[in-house]
Design an enzyme around this catalytic site. Structure first.
Site, PDB file in Angstrom:
ATOM      1  N   ASN A 170       0.575  -1.124   0.104  1.00  0.00           N
ATOM      2  CA  ASN A 170       0.024  -0.052  -0.008  1.00  0.00           C
ATOM      3  C   ASN A 170       1.107   1.386  -0.074  1.00  0.00           C
ATOM      4  O   ASN A 170       1.791   1.464   0.783  1.00  0.00           O
ATOM      5  CB  ASN A 170      -0.905  -0.033   1.190  1.00  0.00           C
ATOM      6  CG  ASN A 170      -1.975   1.068   1.154  1.00  0.00           C
ATOM      7  OD1 ASN A 170      -1.622   2.155   0.308  1.00  0.00           O
ATOM      8  ND2 ASN A 170      -3.196   0.728   1.761  1.00  0.00           N
ATOM      9  N   HIS A 213      -9.756  -4.915  -4.014  1.00  0.00           N
ATOM     10  CA  HIS A 213      -8.562  -5.060  -3.363  1.00  0.00           C
ATOM     11  C   HIS A 213      -8.711  -5.522  -2.013  1.00  0.00           C
ATOM     12  O   HIS A 213      -9.592  -5.053  -1.386  1.00  0.00           O
ATOM     13  CB  HIS A 213      -7.588  -3.738  -3.626  1.00  0.00           C
ATOM     14  CG  HIS A 213      -8.266  -2.606  -3.001  1.00  0.00           C
ATOM     15  ND1 HIS A 213      -9.236  -1.807  -3.495  1.00  0.00           N
ATOM     16  CD2 HIS A 213      -7.973  -1.968  -1.791  1.00  0.00           C
ATOM     17  CE1 HIS A 213      -9.582  -0.831  -2.825  1.00  0.00           C
ATOM     18  NE2 HIS A 213      -8.598  -0.948  -1.770  1.00  0.00           N
ATOM     19  N   HIS A 244      -6.952  -6.042   1.886  1.00  0.00           N
ATOM     20  CA  HIS A 244      -5.928  -5.209   2.762  1.00  0.00           C
ATOM     21  C   HIS A 244      -5.387  -6.511   3.676  1.00  0.00           C
ATOM     22  O   HIS A 244      -6.269  -7.211   4.076  1.00  0.00           O
ATOM     23  CB  HIS A 244      -6.495  -4.127   3.438  1.00  0.00           C
ATOM     24  CG  HIS A 244      -6.812  -3.064   2.906  1.00  0.00           C
ATOM     25  ND1 HIS A 244      -5.824  -1.934   2.565  1.00  0.00           N
ATOM     26  CD2 HIS A 244      -8.043  -2.628   2.012  1.00  0.00           C
ATOM     27  CE1 HIS A 244      -6.624  -0.924   1.781  1.00  0.00           C
ATOM     28  NE2 HIS A 244      -7.812  -1.381   1.447  1.00  0.00           N
TER      29      HIS A 244
END
Length: 172
Positions: free
Chosen positions: A62, A132, A134
């Site tokens: 990230n 997406h 995490h």
């Protein structure tokens, strides 16, 4: 002494991040309406912060991490919601998430994880149009006063150094 330097003191805190200048100087920040998750696989791994490329999905750091080693698993295909992903994409996301957990445990010695997806802008997705997941490593004492009081997150390692460590530990 800094008190002798010219300028008017103010109440702003400054966190110097000169390593971020590469994104400005080398044009690596996508246009505002461009999808960074579609652009990342088009770049070299170091430029796109990619640690692993799979068949239908890839894993990258990230750019604005919550914690050191904060990874995301994304399908290559531009799809916004989990229920729009193919069976192959969902299966590979799961396998890559497990592998990422193992690698992060080895590299960062983390003690736990936050894993999740925000589906849609209303649910908090910063990039709502590209699915997406995490993977955020956690440690027993990683919550301190900095984020609460100073609205600042201290990250002890540069993104590229962390990317290299994770990529080197990723199984072949």
């Amino acid at each position: 002494m800094s008190s002798e330097l010219p300028g008017v003191p103010d109440h702003f805190q400054r966190l110097w991040t000169p390593y971020r200048m590469v994104y400005i100087q080398q044009g690596q920040m996508p246009e505002e309406d461009a999808c960074p998750f579609c652009r990342a696989p088009e770049l070299q791994d170091d430029e796109g912060l990619i640690v692993h490329r799979g068949e239908t999905c890839f894993v990258l750091l990230n750019l604005f991490p919550y914690n050191t080693g904060h990874l995301m698993v994304c399908p290559y295909r531009h799809v916004g919601m989990y229920d729009q992903a193919t069976t192959d994409e969902v299966a590979e996301m799961a396998v890559l998430t497990q592998t990422a957990m193992r690698v992060l445990s080895q590299v960062t010695r983390c003690q736990g994880f936050n894993i999740g997806m925000n589906q849609g802008r209303i649910a908090g997705a910063g990039i709502a149009d590209h699915l997406h997941q995490h993977i955020v490593p956690r440690w027993s004492l990683d919550s301190n006063f900095f984020p609460i009081i100073a609205k600042t997150k201290a990250l002890p390692i540069l993104l590229e150094d962390m990317r290299q460590d994770i990529q080197a530990a990723w199984p072949a």
